[in-house]
Design an enzyme around this catalytic site. Sequence first.
Site, mmCIF file in Angstrom:
data_model
loop_
_atom_site.group_PDB
_atom_site.id
_atom_site.type_symbol
_atom_site.label_atom_id
_atom_site.label_comp_id
_atom_site.label_asym_id
_atom_site.label_seq_id
_atom_site.Cartn_x
_atom_site.Cartn_y
_atom_site.Cartn_z
ATOM 1 C CD GLU A 1 3.094 5.228 8.275
ATOM 2 O OE1 GLU A 1 2.258 5.593 7.423
ATOM 3 O OE2 GLU A 1 2.604 5.400 9.522
ATOM 4 C CB SER B 1 -7.625 17.076 0.224
ATOM 5 O OG SER B 1 -6.205 17.182 -0.259
ATOM 6 C CE LYS C 1 1.069 -3.453 2.950
ATOM 7 N NZ LYS C 1 -0.050 -2.737 3.620
ATOM 8 C CB THR D 1 -1.055 0.120 1.073
ATOM 9 O OG1 THR D 1 -0.186 -0.073 2.335
ATOM 10 C CG2 THR D 1 -2.033 -1.087 1.159
ATOM 11 C CG ASN E 1 0.431 8.067 10.442
ATOM 12 O OD1 ASN E 1 -0.402 7.451 9.680
ATOM 13 N ND2 ASN E 1 1.546 8.074 10.556
ATOM 14 C CB THR F 1 -2.402 -4.476 6.819
ATOM 15 O OG1 THR F 1 -3.474 -3.679 6.675
ATOM 16 C CG2 THR F 1 -2.422 -5.907 6.711
#
Lengths: 412, 412
Positions: B284, B412, B185, B159, B407, B196
């Site tokens: 991240e 948008s 992943k 993802t 995060n 996930t």
Amino acid sequence: MNKKNLTSPFAPLNVPNLPQVNGVKHATMCSDIKESGLDLAIIVFDKLANVAGVFTNSETSSAPVSWCKSIIKNGLAKALIINSGNANAFTGYPGGKNVTVKTALISSIINCRADQVFVASTGVIGEQLPIEKILNSIPLLIKNIGKDNWSNLAQAIRTTDTYPKLISKKFKIEDKDYVLNGIAKGSGMISPNMGTLLGFFFTDADIPSRILDFYLKKINEVTFNAITVDGDSSTSDTLLLFSTGEGPSHGVIDDVSDPRLNGFINALKDLMLNLSHQVIKDGEGASKFITIEVINALTNDSAKIIGNCIAKSPLVKTAIAGEDPNWGRIIMAIGNAQQKIDKNKLKVYFGNILVAKDGGVCEDYIEELAANYLKNSEVSIKVDIGEGNGSFTVWTCDFTEEYIKINSDYRS
Amino acid sequence: MNKKNLTSPFAPLNVPNLPQVNGVKHATMCSDIKESGLDLAIIVFDKLANVAGVFTNSETSSAPVSWCKSIIKNGLAKALIINSGNANAFTGYPGGKNVTVKTALISSIINCRADQVFVASTGVIGEQLPIEKILNSIPLLIKNIGKDNWSNLAQAIRTTDTYPKLISKKFKIEDKDYVLNGIAKGSGMISPNMGTLLGFFFTDADIPSRILDFYLKKINEVTFNAITVDGDSSTSDTLLLFSTGEGPSHGVIDDVSDPRLNGFINALKDLMLNLSHQVIKDGEGASKFITIEVINALTNDSAKIIGNCIAKSPLVKTAIAGEDPNWGRIIMAIGNAQQKIDKNKLKVYFGNILVAKDGGVCEDYIEELAANYLKNSEVSIKVDIGEGNGSFTVWTCDFTEEYIKINSDYRS
């Protein structure tokens, strides 16, 4: 040294003036523990005050916490000395000795037992107190008691809080007026300081330490113990509640369920709730004050576990910071609480907006409305578990880039 | 739509080429679930493969996880279908039905039972799968099996991972060569997606599902279950280990302690450790890979609790991001683990640098050396509890402004 924190958007416009509490005198000074500003405070009680306390559960608690835990059982206090700028935590044998030396000096000047002198320290972990500076300051500090105002006291215990936190409430016993003053600090942390939660409450009513203890612990569970900034708790957290009995005289109170206590209990609850919320509103980098209400869980404890899982989730807190109604992250956090959940009974709300029910997104949910709601500076998340009567409310703040900036800033 | 994540500084220069695994064929395609790129993959086994799995403990787990949990006990798999872009989590009755429809279609085309078709989904929570797109794609997907490479497979399950994660190991049974391939992943999350963790492992040796299950769970405890990015775990975490038995024939293995399994066990451990570390390195906003080793705790469990407390502390993780040897925060996190600790026995190291012992900072500790050590992109924190023989190692990444940016970024 450290970058200055931006003042919290929730900081009050004016620092309130607090009335005096009969039987409580204090003084503050700059003793050079911090680079600048007030950093040392003493409170001296005219007579021995009744006292109760709650302290951090940390297994690596500070020397002052160990000291206070060892003397709190006596229930009597003649003085309280507080310094900011150094936590005296993880300081080994010298750290404990520095507490002994301070309390011995104070007790010899004000004529009391050393175990009637309470101590709190907040600031850097792992560095020894500049004990000479403190010992040299104590005589002057004691000389000045009674000439200072409460905002200076709230000021002196700050480390990186962006505003002083203080509040006063009046209450009645037998139609006579009493005062309850409270100060707190917490939630500001700049490398290498440790955020410490300190709260001190003073009343001139005459309440035995056993009863102070009962209500301090009870109300603590739903106020200071129900807030979280980042899930990290300190080595030094300390709350102390003092009763001087130096206000107007009232009949003896020796039963926790005495109805004459109602005014006091309500005042204490208001004050602890207010100060605990002030701490969250001064949370590092906070831009949103978040109320998380969990209802209809199997038990109150279960509701508390679920509430804390939501409040501590970085993903939930960053979504709120971004004003993103990303309710999937709330579902994720609820699932992580490892409490028995029936997905089909679960309901999730942003404010009054029902977002999810029947195991999926609500049919008439309009995301724009939720996104709009999250633009408020105070937002609420409500979770209905649909299983029982347990409920609990937790308060937290959002997680912003400013938090990371403040906490990853290397000392130089 | 979403800002593109910066590629992790730990991304490998080249995507590795993986060998084929006898008995395993796959295909990938763009089915338009994601805005662009590969988002649908199928793996079909020539014959029924043995299979074992571990799944998220979340109480709000996804429809695919519920499905896999219900069929894993049979220990047999004919196919696995994976989509990215939508997690099919908290999707109520339609979500479960969509799993049934997919597995029914696949089983009818490839002639197997529906409960031999495993399913995994990753992406947005709370939105229904675009099931028509998937059903329309499945026949073409199956038609194409066997023509695709493994890097596309690792690509299709991504993802917001910034690089595909795949690895292969060779091992021997009775001097014959077998292959173990793995893809994973995880750890990338962009609003409104949910991070996930998916991991799939394939071997052509012939190992019963009971033995696969034993080693998958055992090794999982010290690999995938010993990593954390932000303490948040997903509704969809899934690991599956398949054995086709289509490699060179070897004697029957039906005992978990059969020494002929040693090569396989070592290969599986290498592979799971490597892929779990790749997930952390793609955490991240990660700029540092952090190893937290807790030794001499009372028990392994106690060491694990302490290690996780350190690994999940935002204050520790932001300090490492700032290359700040703020060891007081490690002491704080250890204290919060609520394990019995004797402060005077505790030792804390950055790499090989002893920082704290005997209840305080180490006398010959030089902060500049520690600050210098923390400039490395891979750093280690070692904590010696000094109480027993329990140990555990946890891996995590630092906590940077980039994490918050990623995060809190509103869609948008």
